[in-house]
Each structure stands twice: as C-alpha cells, then as structure tokens.
Design a protein around this motif. Structure first.
Motif, mmCIF file in Angstrom:
data_model
loop_
_atom_site.group_PDB
_atom_site.id
_atom_site.type_symbol
_atom_site.label_atom_id
_atom_site.label_comp_id
_atom_site.label_asym_id
_atom_site.label_seq_id
_atom_site.Cartn_x
_atom_site.Cartn_y
_atom_site.Cartn_z
ATOM 1 N N ALA A 126 48.498 50.315 33.475
ATOM 2 C CA ALA A 126 48.406 50.793 34.854
ATOM 3 C C ALA A 126 47.094 50.335 35.480
ATOM 4 O O ALA A 126 46.020 50.521 34.896
ATOM 5 N N ASP A 170 52.290 49.000 35.768
ATOM 6 C CA ASP A 170 52.213 49.804 36.983
ATOM 7 C C ASP A 170 51.216 49.102 37.904
ATOM 8 O O ASP A 170 50.015 49.040 37.612
ATOM 9 N N SER A 208 53.733 53.786 40.579
ATOM 10 C CA SER A 208 54.018 55.145 40.126
ATOM 11 C C SER A 208 53.878 56.138 41.273
ATOM 12 O O SER A 208 53.221 55.881 42.287
#
Length: 321
Positions: A126, A170, A208
């Motif tokens: 992420a 992400d 997300s």
C-alpha cells in the motif's frame, strides 16, 4: 403469576436466541497484519521503527517477529510504502526523485525476501504518500507531486513483482474519495488510468476505502469507469459516529450491490486482535453473502491508546479467523 408472564418470557427468549444464532460467515483465506513498525518508543512513537526504512537496523528483530507472526497463524501481510518529498525519517522515505534511494530499494527488497522466507503466502503493498505528496490534503491538483507519486509506483512495481510472492497493490491508502472530495477524485481517476494502461488491473485493488464506505462507493464509477478492479480493499473501524463494523459492512455491501459491484473484498484494516470486530465481520458476511478473501489487522487497539499505532509488533491475530 408465573404462567401469566410465560408468553412474555418466551418472546424474550426467541429474540435472544435469534440474536445468538444469526447467520455467520467466514473469510476465505488466512489473513494477518499490516506490518509497518517493529517497535514503538514510549508505547506510541513509531517513526524510527519502519519495517522498510529501518530494515537494516532492525533486521534480526524483524526476522524474528515474522516468525512469531507466522507461528500465530498469520499468512498474509500488508506492507506500507510511506514516502514524501523530503528526507527519510525512519518510516517515511524520500521519494523526491520519483524513486526510493538505492539503500531504501535494497531494504524493501530484503524485507520482501524475509517475508517470503518466513512462509507468508501473499502480500498487499500500500502506498502512503505523506506531507505535500498526499492528495488527501490538496485543494487543487499538484502536478509535480502527482508525477512523483506515479513515478514511484511505476519504478517500484518491477521490484515488488520480482519478490516472488503473490501480491496486490493499493495505489493510495484510503484513496477512494468521498462525494465531497473532487480533487482526490480527479487524482484517483487519473492514476487509475495511468496504472491500468501500463500494468493492467489484475494485480491491484485500486484505492482502498475507509469509513463512510457507502458514500465512497458512489464514486467507484467516476474513478474506475467501466474498468473496476477485481477485488476491493475496505477498512472497518467501528465507533460511535460511524456505527459498528457490522453496520458499516452491511451498509457498504448494500450500496455496492445496488450499484452493481459484486467483487470480493479484502478487509485491509481493522482493529488489532479484536474479538468484537471479528464477530461483526463474520455476522456481516453471513447476512450479506459478500465474499471476503482475508483480513489484515492494523496495529491499533479499540482503546486507541495512541493516535495511529499502539501495538508493535502485531503478533496476536484474532480478527477474521
């Protein structure tokens, strides 16, 4: 007297039993943790202990913690790339060139190798841009920062893919905008188009989604058009203002279903080692039928003893079992 109250008692028992046996579901795969910090100073200070930016200093500790987490049943991790247009801090890395420094690239490579060696089966990486690089704080598009962020994702992609672990990316942690965030929506729409043009969508969750997920779901088409990701990453943190994890899950599922989005979810963040969250998630899966692939807990307890992180390392794992 007892017989007079019998119908009332039976009615109460029916309600209690119905509540206790409401349908429950399970996640498909064993989950784990967001593993971004291997220690905390004075119980809260995370900055010097980033698992990527401080891997060389914490190598032995991190290797041992990965073993402990695996032994506790964790099989999937979420790894954050914290970066900024500025110097390294111990967690946040300098991305001013549109890449990490050779030393930081080496530390990321070594961390992913340690994760693989420990036996973990999958990761999500992420991106967490900080400071001026964070589009969540922009009032207008910042072209220089956009190019820096996109360049970093593009240059790290081959490194992540070469680690030999099944992965998803992400593109911006909690980057799916609300309906009231037009600048963030423009950023996400542009980045999605650039990323999928170069890499496709098979290895990404897109952006997300944190609390107020039902509202964010209304922006999915504006960001993804007719090319949404195959899996969504949602974050569930029950509280007084937003409702518990069950309510957030059900409301998000209802909105996505109404809009035609039936993709499975990864629950990328929720409270650490939390039985309440685990029960609510299982109940919501059973009530909605939404497939959840796995859960990765964030190292913050429901007590919120610190503002962002109050657990290091995140060894224990209850949520999503």
């Amino acid at each position: 007297m007892m017989r007079r109250w019998l119908p009332v008692v039976l009615a109460v028992l029916v309600v209690v039993v119905t509540t206790l046996v409401r349908p429950t579901g399970t996640v498909s795969l064993a989950g784990g943790s967001n593993y971004d910090f291997y220690d905390l100073a004075n119980g809260c200070g995370r900055e010097k202990f980033g698992t990527v930016d401080s891997f060389d200093r914490g190598r032995d500790t991190i290797t041992e913690q990965l073993r402990q987490m695996y032994d506790a049943g964790q099989r999937r991790l979420r790894i954050g790339i914290f970066h900024q247009h500025g110097p390294d801090t111990g967690t946040v890395m300098d991305s001013s060139t549109g890449d990490l420094s050779p030393a930081d690239r080496g530390q990321l490579t070594d961390l992913l190798a340690a994760v693989k060696k420990a036996g973990f089966q999958e990761i999500e990486v992420a991106f967490h841009p900080q400071g001026d690089d964070s589009p969540q704080d922009w009032t207008a598009m910042d072209e220089q920062a956009y190019q820096e962020n996109w360049s970093l994702i593009r240059t790290l992609h081959p490194l992540i893919a070469a680690a030999g672990i099944p992965y998803r990316i992400d593109l911006l942690n909690e980057g799916m905008p609300m309906s009231s965030e037009p600048v963030l929506r423009s950023y996400a729409k542009r980045l999605w188009a650039d990323y999928t043009r170069e890499f496709g969508k098979a290895d990404t969750v897109g952006f997300s989604m944190t609390v107020w997920i039902a509202d964010r779901a209304t922006q999915l088409h504006a960001v993804y058009g007719d090319n949404p990701p195959d899996v969504f990453d949602v974050h569930l943190y029950g509280d007084y203002w937003n409702g518990d994890e069950y309510r957030q899950f059900v409301d998000a599922d209802k909105k996505m279903t109404a809009l035609g989005y039936h993709q499975p979810w990864i629950i990328g963040e929720t409270y650490y080692d939390d039985g309440w969250a685990a029960a609510d998630i299982r109940h919501a899966i059973g009530a909605t039928g939404r497939q959840v692939l796995y859960v990765t807990q964030w190292p913050l307890t429901r007590d919120r003893r610190c503002s962002d992180v109050d657990v290091a390392p995140p060894t224990h794992f209850l949520t999503g079992r």
